[in-house]
Design an enzyme around this catalytic site. Structure first.
Site, PDB file in Angstrom:
ATOM      1  N   LYS A   1      -7.254   1.013  -2.733  1.00  0.00           N
ATOM      2  CA  LYS A   1      -6.829   0.505  -1.424  1.00  0.00           C
ATOM      3  C   LYS A   1      -6.959   1.574  -0.340  1.00  0.00           C
ATOM      4  O   LYS A   1      -7.327   1.278   0.803  1.00  0.00           O
ATOM      5  CB  LYS A   1      -5.390   0.011  -1.495  1.00  0.00           C
ATOM      6  CG  LYS A   1      -4.833  -0.479  -0.151  1.00  0.00           C
ATOM      7  CD  LYS A   1      -5.638  -1.637   0.430  1.00  0.00           C
ATOM      8  CE  LYS A   1      -5.168  -2.015   1.847  1.00  0.00           C
ATOM      9  NZ  LYS A   1      -3.828  -2.611   1.866  1.00  0.00           N
TER      10      LYS A   1
ATOM     11  N   LYS B   1       0.769   4.794   8.392  1.00  0.00           N
ATOM     12  CA  LYS B   1       1.290   5.205   7.080  1.00  0.00           C
ATOM     13  C   LYS B   1       0.188   5.276   6.039  1.00  0.00           C
ATOM     14  O   LYS B   1       0.067   6.262   5.292  1.00  0.00           O
ATOM     15  CB  LYS B   1       2.389   4.232   6.649  1.00  0.00           C
ATOM     16  CG  LYS B   1       2.934   4.438   5.239  1.00  0.00           C
ATOM     17  CD  LYS B   1       2.279   3.498   4.227  1.00  0.00           C
ATOM     18  CE  LYS B   1       2.574   2.042   4.529  1.00  0.00           C
ATOM     19  NZ  LYS B   1       1.985   1.136   3.506  1.00  0.00           N
TER      20      LYS B   1
ATOM     21  N   THR C   1       0.877  -1.166   0.000  1.00  0.00           N
ATOM     22  CA  THR C   1       0.000   0.000   0.000  1.00  0.00           C
ATOM     23  C   THR C   1       0.913   1.213   0.000  1.00  0.00           C
ATOM     24  O   THR C   1       1.618   1.468   0.982  1.00  0.00           O
ATOM     25  CB  THR C   1      -0.932   0.016   1.225  1.00  0.00           C
ATOM     26  OG1 THR C   1      -1.720  -1.175   1.215  1.00  0.00           O
ATOM     27  CG2 THR C   1      -1.839   1.233   1.198  1.00  0.00           C
TER      28      THR C   1
END
Length: 286
Positions: A170, A238, A95
């Protein structure tokens, strides 16, 4: 097919094993070599650098921790793209940044190769059981070439559009999970404070409108005091940061996302960055 795999961590090790067990030749590299040892013992070939992986592969998968790690793999010393050949497929399943995904795809295309961004959802369980959700961006020809490998790793495989689209999908997934996890944790903080049996509450609500993957898979873990990572808190922080950055570029205000990021950042700052995302419950229990 000659497949290269870089990143044999919590999810990557299971994913790589599925490819090896399907009969493909597998070359592996990992920043920490001992994490790849079980795969090497099962027949995978160890490579000392990313460039060596690309040189002996027709298709290369990367799954790393952070965008900076991805950038180093594709543009750093002895990088993957230096060994790119026409027709090769590079798949980043981290990701990561949609902007970086576009850059990788453009550089791969300049060398006659295909660059796909294909982040996944499903955590350690989905990786072990080969039922990940895979969201793919990039050129459609590359997607078709990669399909035989994708089907070894997941059950829900979707082509989202040009480079960067997989990453954007995502991030939408992570936004939904983030606010949902707040709701799951608060529901059980409420139930336990009210003196209810948390397990009975879980059985009751999981089958109704409140049901979700997080409720069914992560609530049992935190109720057992199990905070082992299926997906690290540090990586979720993150991801939420990437989503906030993308939302701001679109001038989109997402207060639920901002709140979730603040809570997970607090959790990480409290020393729980290496635990699983279900550790958010600590903020309500401790």
């Amino acid at each position: 097919m000659r497949v290269g795999f870089i990143g044999t961590g919590v999810m990557g090790a299971s994913m790589a094993r599925h490819i090896l067990e399907a009969g493909h030749t597998l070359a592996v590299h990992n920043r920490t070599r001992h994490k790849a040892a079980p795969l090497n013992e099962a027949g995978a070939h160890w490579c000392d650098t990313p460039g060596e992986v690309a040189a002996c592969s027709d298709l290369v998968i990367t799954i790393a921790g952070y965008p900076a790690d991805v950038e180093a793999l594709y543009f750093g010393p002895s990088n993957l793209l230096e060994a790119a050949r026409p027709g090769m497929v590079f798949i980043d399943m981290t990701t990561s940044s949609p902007v970086l995904a576009k850059r990788i795809a453009a550089e791969a295309a300049a060398r006659g190769a295909h660059g796909l961004d294909a982040p996944v959802s499903g955590g350690d369980i989905g990786a072990r059981e080969a039922r990940l959700t895979i969201m793919v961006g990039g050129d459609h020809d590359g997607f078709e070439l990669a399909k035989p490998i994708f089907v070894l790793l997941g059950k829900n495989i979707s082509y989202q559009g040009p480079a960067g689209s997989g990453q954007l999908c995502k991030l939408a997934n992570q936004i939904a999970i983030a606010s949902g996890m707040i709701g799951v944790c608060e529901a059980f903080a409420f139930a336990e404070s009210a003196g209810l049996d948390a397990r009975r509450v879980l059985t009751a609500i999981a089958a109704g409108a409140a049901g979700s993957w997080s409720l069914s898979n992560l609530a049992p873990r935190f109720l057992d005091g199990n905070f082992e990572p299926g997906f690290y808190v540090k990586h979720f922080v993150k991801d939420l940061g990437l989503a906030i950055e993308a939302a701001r570029e679109m001038q989109l205000d997402l207060p639920g996302l901002e709140q979730a990021k603040a809570l997970y950042q607090r959790l990480a700052s409290n020393g729980f960055a290496e635990e699983g995302t279900q550790a958010l419950y600590r903020l309500y229990r401790d």
